[in-house]
Design a protein around this motif. Structure first.
Motif, PDB file in Angstrom:
ATOM      1  N   THR A   4       3.304  39.399 -52.946  1.00 49.52           N
ATOM      2  CA  THR A   4       4.746  39.563 -52.964  1.00 49.52           C
ATOM      3  C   THR A   4       5.338  38.861 -51.748  1.00 49.52           C
ATOM      4  O   THR A   4       4.669  38.664 -50.742  1.00 49.52           O
ATOM      5  N   TYR A   5       6.565  38.477 -51.848  1.00 53.80           N
ATOM      6  CA  TYR A   5       7.272  37.777 -50.788  1.00 53.80           C
ATOM      7  C   TYR A   5       8.605  38.483 -50.648  1.00 53.80           C
ATOM      8  O   TYR A   5       9.349  38.592 -51.623  1.00 53.80           O
ATOM      9  N   HIS A   6       8.906  38.997 -49.473  1.00 55.44           N
ATOM     10  CA  HIS A   6      10.139  39.764 -49.281  1.00 55.44           C
ATOM     11  C   HIS A   6      11.039  39.096 -48.253  1.00 55.44           C
ATOM     12  O   HIS A   6      10.668  38.956 -47.104  1.00 55.44           O
ATOM     13  N   ALA A   7      12.176  38.686 -48.661  1.00 49.46           N
ATOM     14  CA  ALA A   7      13.202  38.193 -47.751  1.00 49.46           C
ATOM     15  C   ALA A   7      14.530  38.637 -48.352  1.00 49.46           C
ATOM     16  O   ALA A   7      14.980  38.075 -49.340  1.00 49.46           O
ATOM     17  N   ARG A 100      11.303  30.631 -54.599  1.00 53.41           N
ATOM     18  CA  ARG A 100      10.612  29.433 -55.085  1.00 53.41           C
ATOM     19  C   ARG A 100      11.457  28.172 -54.885  1.00 53.41           C
ATOM     20  O   ARG A 100      10.926  27.089 -54.679  1.00 53.41           O
ATOM     21  N   ARG A 101      12.763  28.318 -54.949  1.00 52.86           N
ATOM     22  CA  ARG A 101      13.640  27.157 -54.785  1.00 52.86           C
ATOM     23  C   ARG A 101      13.870  26.814 -53.314  1.00 52.86           C
ATOM     24  O   ARG A 101      13.901  25.641 -52.948  1.00 52.86           O
ATOM     25  N   PHE A 102      14.021  27.839 -52.458  1.00 54.50           N
ATOM     26  CA  PHE A 102      14.480  27.567 -51.098  1.00 54.50           C
ATOM     27  C   PHE A 102      13.517  27.925 -49.963  1.00 54.50           C
ATOM     28  O   PHE A 102      13.706  27.443 -48.851  1.00 54.50           O
ATOM     29  N   ALA A 103      12.534  28.765 -50.199  1.00 48.13           N
ATOM     30  CA  ALA A 103      11.669  29.222 -49.102  1.00 48.13           C
ATOM     31  C   ALA A 103      10.628  28.171 -48.734  1.00 48.13           C
ATOM     32  O   ALA A 103       9.990  27.581 -49.606  1.00 48.13           O
ATOM     33  N   ALA A 104      10.468  27.962 -47.435  1.00 50.69           N
ATOM     34  CA  ALA A 104       9.476  27.006 -46.954  1.00 50.69           C
ATOM     35  C   ALA A 104       8.112  27.659 -46.754  1.00 50.69           C
ATOM     36  O   ALA A 104       7.101  26.978 -46.715  1.00 50.69           O
ATOM     37  N   ASP A 105       8.085  28.971 -46.640  1.00 51.67           N
ATOM     38  CA  ASP A 105       6.834  29.666 -46.328  1.00 51.67           C
ATOM     39  C   ASP A 105       6.360  30.565 -47.464  1.00 51.67           C
ATOM     40  O   ASP A 105       5.794  31.620 -47.249  1.00 51.67           O
ATOM     41  N   LEU A 106       6.572  30.118 -48.680  1.00 51.83           N
ATOM     42  CA  LEU A 106       6.139  30.873 -49.851  1.00 51.83           C
ATOM     43  C   LEU A 106       4.618  30.882 -49.924  1.00 51.83           C
ATOM     44  O   LEU A 106       3.975  29.899 -49.569  1.00 51.83           O
ATOM     45  N   PRO A 107       4.012  31.978 -50.374  1.00 56.34           N
ATOM     46  CA  PRO A 107       2.553  31.996 -50.514  1.00 56.34           C
ATOM     47  C   PRO A 107       2.089  30.857 -51.433  1.00 56.34           C
ATOM     48  O   PRO A 107       2.813  30.431 -52.325  1.00 56.34           O
ATOM     49  N   ALA A 108       0.877  30.398 -51.214  1.00 56.88           N
ATOM     50  CA  ALA A 108       0.333  29.276 -51.987  1.00 56.88           C
ATOM     51  C   ALA A 108       0.339  29.551 -53.484  1.00 56.88           C
ATOM     52  O   ALA A 108       0.509  28.639 -54.288  1.00 56.88           O
TER      53      ALA A 108
END
Length: 155
Positions: A4-7, A100-108
């Motif tokens: 998961t990615y939380h921002a 997915r569109r804007f994050a630079a540090d999304l998990p691989a």
């Protein structure tokens, strides 16, 4: 396994940032103006083909998107989602699209849609409710049995 990615940002944090960055300050209550600002964001993002950035904005108290999230659905030509948890899952999916569109540090692995951390923690703490069994009934006379399980009328 997808992570998961939380921002997310709270309405209050966003309002503070807007006022700081714009150097326009107001004493008007937050809920009386933030919805109009986010409405513009919804329409602008939709017009550019971007995911709904307003899905990233949550309430401090419960970690949920606000009622104004309806505008995301309306602008996209979708039916409103009345059930709050269903709306939260829609917003979680929209947040993942934003990441997915804007994050630079999304998990691989690209991540997975997830509820905002505060809401997810609240839901995890809730105990699953087990259905209460109805009263036991005597198979002979159909009277409710006492706690002993022996029918007073039939024994």
């Amino acid at each position: 396994m997808a992570r998961t990615y939380h921002a997310v940002i709270t309405y209050k944090e966003l309002a503070t940032k807007i006022q700081h960055d714009s150097q326009i300050h107001t004493s008007v209550l937050l809920h009386n103006w933030i919805g109009r600002v986010l409405g513009v964001v919804v329409r602008e993002a939709h017009g550019r083909g971007d995911p709904p950035l307003t899905a990233l904005v949550i309430h401090t108290e419960d970690g949920m998107v606000g009622e104004g999230y309806r505008e995301v659905l309306t602008t996209a030509g979708q039916a409103p989602v009345e059930e709050p948890l269903e709306r939260e899952h829609h917003a979680a999916s929209a947040r993942l699209d934003c990441y997915r569109r804007f994050a630079a540090d999304l998990p691989a692995d690209g991540g997975v849609a997830a509820l905002a951390p505060k809401l997810a923690a609240t839901l995890a703490r809730r105990r699953p409710q087990t259905p209460q069994a109805g009263p036991r009934i005597c198979a002979t006379c159909f009277v409710q049995l006492p706690t002993t399980g022996i029918c007073d009328a039939c024994s």
